[in-house]
Design an enzyme around this catalytic site. Sequence first.
Site, mmCIF file in Angstrom:
data_model
loop_
_atom_site.group_PDB
_atom_site.id
_atom_site.type_symbol
_atom_site.label_atom_id
_atom_site.label_comp_id
_atom_site.label_asym_id
_atom_site.label_seq_id
_atom_site.Cartn_x
_atom_site.Cartn_y
_atom_site.Cartn_z
ATOM 1 N N ALA A 29 62.344 25.756 32.897
ATOM 2 C CA ALA A 29 62.254 25.384 31.484
ATOM 3 C C ALA A 29 61.499 24.068 31.372
ATOM 4 O O ALA A 29 62.070 22.986 31.551
ATOM 5 C CB ALA A 29 63.657 25.262 30.878
ATOM 6 N N GLY B 76 52.716 21.786 25.483
ATOM 7 C CA GLY B 76 52.948 22.205 26.857
ATOM 8 C C GLY B 76 52.377 21.251 27.875
ATOM 9 O O GLY B 76 53.064 20.817 28.801
ATOM 10 N N GLU C 253 53.537 26.147 41.335
ATOM 11 C CA GLU C 253 53.199 26.732 40.041
ATOM 12 C C GLU C 253 51.760 27.233 40.023
ATOM 13 O O GLU C 253 51.476 28.340 39.542
ATOM 14 C CB GLU C 253 53.392 25.698 38.934
ATOM 15 C CG GLU C 253 54.852 25.380 38.633
ATOM 16 C CD GLU C 253 55.009 24.185 37.717
ATOM 17 O OE1 GLU C 253 54.005 23.487 37.480
ATOM 18 O OE2 GLU C 253 56.131 23.952 37.245
ATOM 19 N N ARG C 254 50.845 26.428 40.532
ATOM 20 C CA ARG C 254 49.424 26.763 40.415
ATOM 21 C C ARG C 254 48.932 27.651 41.555
ATOM 22 O O ARG C 254 48.087 28.520 41.347
ATOM 23 C CB ARG C 254 48.612 25.471 40.297
ATOM 24 C CG ARG C 254 48.927 24.795 38.978
ATOM 25 C CD ARG C 254 48.433 23.402 38.805
ATOM 26 N NE ARG C 254 48.932 22.883 37.517
ATOM 27 C CZ ARG C 254 48.783 21.654 37.086
ATOM 28 N NH1 ARG C 254 48.137 20.778 37.828
ATOM 29 N NH2 ARG C 254 49.284 21.293 35.916
ATOM 30 N N ARG D 36 32.134 59.131 37.903
ATOM 31 C CA ARG D 36 31.524 59.297 36.584
ATOM 32 C C ARG D 36 30.008 59.470 36.715
ATOM 33 O O ARG D 36 29.351 58.721 37.455
ATOM 34 C CB ARG D 36 31.826 58.063 35.726
ATOM 35 C CG ARG D 36 31.125 58.016 34.394
ATOM 36 C CD ARG D 36 31.672 59.034 33.430
ATOM 37 N NE ARG D 36 31.112 58.835 32.092
ATOM 38 C CZ ARG D 36 31.356 59.624 31.063
ATOM 39 N NH1 ARG D 36 32.166 60.668 31.202
ATOM 40 N NH2 ARG D 36 30.814 59.364 29.890
ATOM 41 N N GLN E 130 21.749 49.998 38.526
ATOM 42 C CA GLN E 130 21.912 48.558 38.756
ATOM 43 C C GLN E 130 22.815 47.898 37.722
ATOM 44 O O GLN E 130 23.528 46.954 38.034
ATOM 45 C CB GLN E 130 20.548 47.860 38.755
ATOM 46 C CG GLN E 130 19.803 47.990 40.056
ATOM 47 C CD GLN E 130 18.573 47.092 40.105
ATOM 48 O OE1 GLN E 130 18.248 46.421 39.128
ATOM 49 N NE2 GLN E 130 17.889 47.093 41.239
ATOM 50 N N GLN F 268 33.681 46.915 31.286
ATOM 51 C CA GLN F 268 32.299 47.232 30.900
ATOM 52 C C GLN F 268 31.749 48.385 31.729
ATOM 53 O O GLN F 268 31.054 49.266 31.218
ATOM 54 C CB GLN F 268 31.420 45.993 31.059
ATOM 55 C CG GLN F 268 30.096 46.063 30.330
ATOM 56 C CD GLN F 268 30.276 45.992 28.814
ATOM 57 O OE1 GLN F 268 31.310 45.592 28.321
ATOM 58 N NE2 GLN F 268 29.253 46.410 28.077
ATOM 59 N N GLY G 31 49.575 24.817 33.040
ATOM 60 C CA GLY G 31 48.478 23.894 32.791
ATOM 61 C C GLY G 31 47.232 24.689 32.468
ATOM 62 O O GLY G 31 46.797 25.526 33.271
ATOM 63 N N THR G 32 46.676 24.490 31.277
ATOM 64 C CA THR G 32 45.468 25.230 30.915
ATOM 65 C C THR G 32 44.340 24.904 31.884
ATOM 66 O O THR G 32 44.357 23.872 32.568
ATOM 67 C CB THR G 32 45.014 24.871 29.485
ATOM 68 O OG1 THR G 32 44.608 23.479 29.476
ATOM 69 C CG2 THR G 32 46.118 25.089 28.470
#
Length: 412
Positions: free
Chosen positions: A126, A133, A244-245, A270, A281, A341, A369-370
């Site tokens: 927490a 954040g 964490e990271r 496909r 390509q 894509q 952490g962004t």
Amino acid sequence: MFDFLLTTEQKRLQEEAARFVKEKVPKQLILAMDEEKVIYPKEYLMELGQAKLLGLRFAEKYSGRGLQWVDEVSILEEIGVLGTSLACLYSLPSIVGEAIDHFGSEVLKNRYLKPTLEGKLYTAEALTEPRGGSDFFGATTLARREGDVYVLNGQKRFVVGAEGADYFMVYAKTAPEGPAHQSISAFIVDRGPGVEVEHIYGLMGTRGGGAGRVVFKDVKVPAENLLGVENGAADIFYQMMIPERLTSAAGALGMARAALEVASDYSTRRKAFGRKIKDFQGVNFKVADSITRLDAARALVYATARAVDDRVPGHVARRLVSEAKKFATDSAWAVVNDAMQIMGGIGYTNIFPIERLLRDIRLIMIWTGTNEVMNLIIQHEYYKERRGNLQCHRSLEEDAVNAHLTEEKVYE
């Protein structure tokens, strides 16, 4: 796969995790979590504990295996193919366990860490508050010492695993008037009286992980549940950057790999204009770019794991884990977008898992952490290292024909 970097024992461990993912995690669990029919998969964690796959880095006396980060990274890539929620829930015993193992007493290790690694107790961290954040030291949750207990008041949100957690690792202000970096403490808080868990978030992806808001109202926390020293949680916070990271980075490898494998297999079946689309390509260059991104991310993640295992200085570890988290998650996002894509319209549907992986991967560029915060840390630690190295290396600035023209070197 980078199995050439692994020992024979590490390869066997990775194969063990791959078998668990194949045999013990039913498709229906993943689908039910994404539909939020399952909010918290306790059985999954119980089985991981029984298989002794949780908290590999911790000592055997706490039900770990006494291994290293390189081992855990190799397992997390295998778990990561399942998506963000299951990878994160797998990582939480390692993340919270880091704090207990490094800063907790022997009593706390036996009371919480050991049963968590056995899959008998469930945990959550927490940290994030409604006001923000990344501004960790601006936390407003308060803990006041009263005799043998701390009285905890406040709230945390975006707590992954909150729905099923038996206990939480909580950061709270214990010196509200003190300097920011000397005002916060960390606690192990049992789910009990005064702890209210609200599952309120409708998430774009990463569903079924029990993410919620946790509110603390006059919660009495035994003083022995303090991690480290009072007002000393800055040290814990900096240490926690590593698990964490690094776990986020390693899990991202698995998700990117899953998307690439689905899309590349599709490209071999496909056909368009009478040819398999892998022969165009426009498709196979995207596959090549994805392979390169994934291998580059793997190289950084494994190198970072090795650096942490070798106990590089703290500032170096912080820079490397921030680089690994940023690069691996950015790369995973690029790989899954290219996978969609390659597959065209069908990739946007739930006929294939690409759309779910895209929704999952988007979050890991934000949490722990962004990636913008990762940039702040990376450049900050680099400039600091550069200042420290000025006396040790060749002056590269002098390697120019007219380097002696100091009158041309105007800096103000």
